[in-house]
Scaffold this active site. Structure first.
Site: not given
Ligand code: BV8
Length: 232
Positions: A55, A90, A105, A113, A172-173, A197
């Site tokens: 990436r 990105d 993120h 490091c 974002t989703s 979105n």
């Molecule tokens: C945390 C970096 C504690 C790496 C990423 C159960 C319930 C609730 C929460 C949790 C749970 N179990 C675990 C959790 C916590 C977990 C979480 O939420 N899990 C999910 C799966 C349920 N979260 C965490 O672990 C986070 N940390 O909670 O720590 C804490 C928090 C706060 C304070 C103290 C302690 C850390 C999460 C970070 C993970 N890292 N990215 C990498 O990139 O490889 S996540 C990654 O996916 C993204 O960064 C983003 O956050 C996430 C979703 O991605 P999106 O950007 O929304 O993209 P997606 O493809 O999903 O959607 C695209 C959207 O665009 C769609 O809606 C589409 O319709 C639209 N679209 C498409 N094309 C277009 C468009 N819109 C406009 N124009 C277009 N052309």
């Protein structure tokens, strides 16, 4: 008027950067949630390094799109009152002209490091365990926030959400927390909320207003509308 803008993978989609949903959240047959975790990195560092090295290398093949450029135009016109926080790793907001982009993120262009804790600008591969420029340990990992890790700058983000008048979520989703909860936090502190979105997200019903379509069209139109209102 103070504005907080949250972006996700959808804002970079028209630049050719695949979103997490496009690939059905899959990469090389792995679920992203299985690759983007500290446990995966401990268990299969080569797979995780390859995921990010590919990436990072692909950044040079994509360019900012009109959505990124429009947001930089808004910031230029309204510098102090626009806080741009992105879930994306990105560099397209910066290359589109935005400044002070908050990468909650992390970023592909940075390495962390595990020896000395330094965040170093990094543009090449990490899979061959290069030494840290600071401490020379071969302990560099991608400087991204994995599932289970705490996003960067949560205090700053919460302060911005508390004081803003308008919260705009773009591309974002609404599937991942804490980012997916920002709309409710902002609304609870009196902000108006807008979603731009491609289609309905998991959080659409939480917004005062939602506009659906490609960011490359919706964002420039929204910025023009806002700047016209101001210059009113
Ligand atoms: C945390 C970096 C504690 C790496 C990423 C159960 C319930 C609730 C929460 C949790 C749970 N179990 C675990 C959790 C916590 C977990 C979480 O939420 N899990 C999910 C799966 C349920 N979260 C965490 O672990 C986070 N940390 O909670 O720590 C804490 C928090 C706060 C304070 C103290 C302690 C850390 C999460 C970070 C993970 N890292 N990215 C990498 O990139 O490889 S996540 C990654 O996916 C993204 O960064 C983003 O956050 C996430 C979703 O991605 P999106 O950007 O929304 O993209 P997606 O493809 O999903 O959607 C695209 C959207 O665009 C769609 O809606 C589409 O319709 C639209 N679209 C498409 N094309 C277009 C468009 N819109 C406009 N124009 C277009 N052309």
């Amino acid at each position: 008027m103070r504005i907080v803008i949250l972006t996700g993978a959808g804002v970079s989609a028209e630049s050719g950067v695949p979103t997490f949903r496009d690939a059905d959240g899959l990469w090389e047959g792995h679920h992203v949630e299985d690759v983007a975790t500290p446990e995966a990195f401990e268990r299969q560092p080569g797979v995780v390094h390859r995921f990010y090295d590919e990436r990072r290398a692909a950044l040079s093949l994509v360019d900012p799109n009109p959505a990124h450029v429009a947001l930089s135009r808004l910031q230029a016109a309204w510098a102090d009152d626009v806080f741009l926080v992105t879930q994306n790793i990105d560099d397209l907001h910066e290359r589109g002209g935005s400044v002070h982009v908050h990468h909650m993120h992390g970023e592909l262009r940075s390495a962390l490091c595990r020896g000395c804790g330094d965040h170093v600008r990094w543009l090449t591969d990490l899979a061959d365990y290069p030494p840290c420029p600071g401490c020379h340990a071969t302990e560099l990992r991608p400087d991204v926030v994995w599932f289970g890790e705490i996003p960067y700058g949560m205090d700053l983000i919460q302060m911005q959400l508390q004081r803003c008048d308008l919260f705009v979520s773009i591309g974002t989703s609404g599937a991942v927390y804490p980012a997916a909860g920002f709309v409710q936090f902002a609304a609870a502190h009196g902000a108006r909320t807008l979603e731009l979105n491609l289609d309905r997200s998991e959080g659409t019903s939480l917004f005062d207003e939602a506009r659906h379509g490609p960011a490359g069209r919706l964002v420039p139109a929204w910025v023009d509308e806002l700047l016209a209102d101001i210059s009113g």
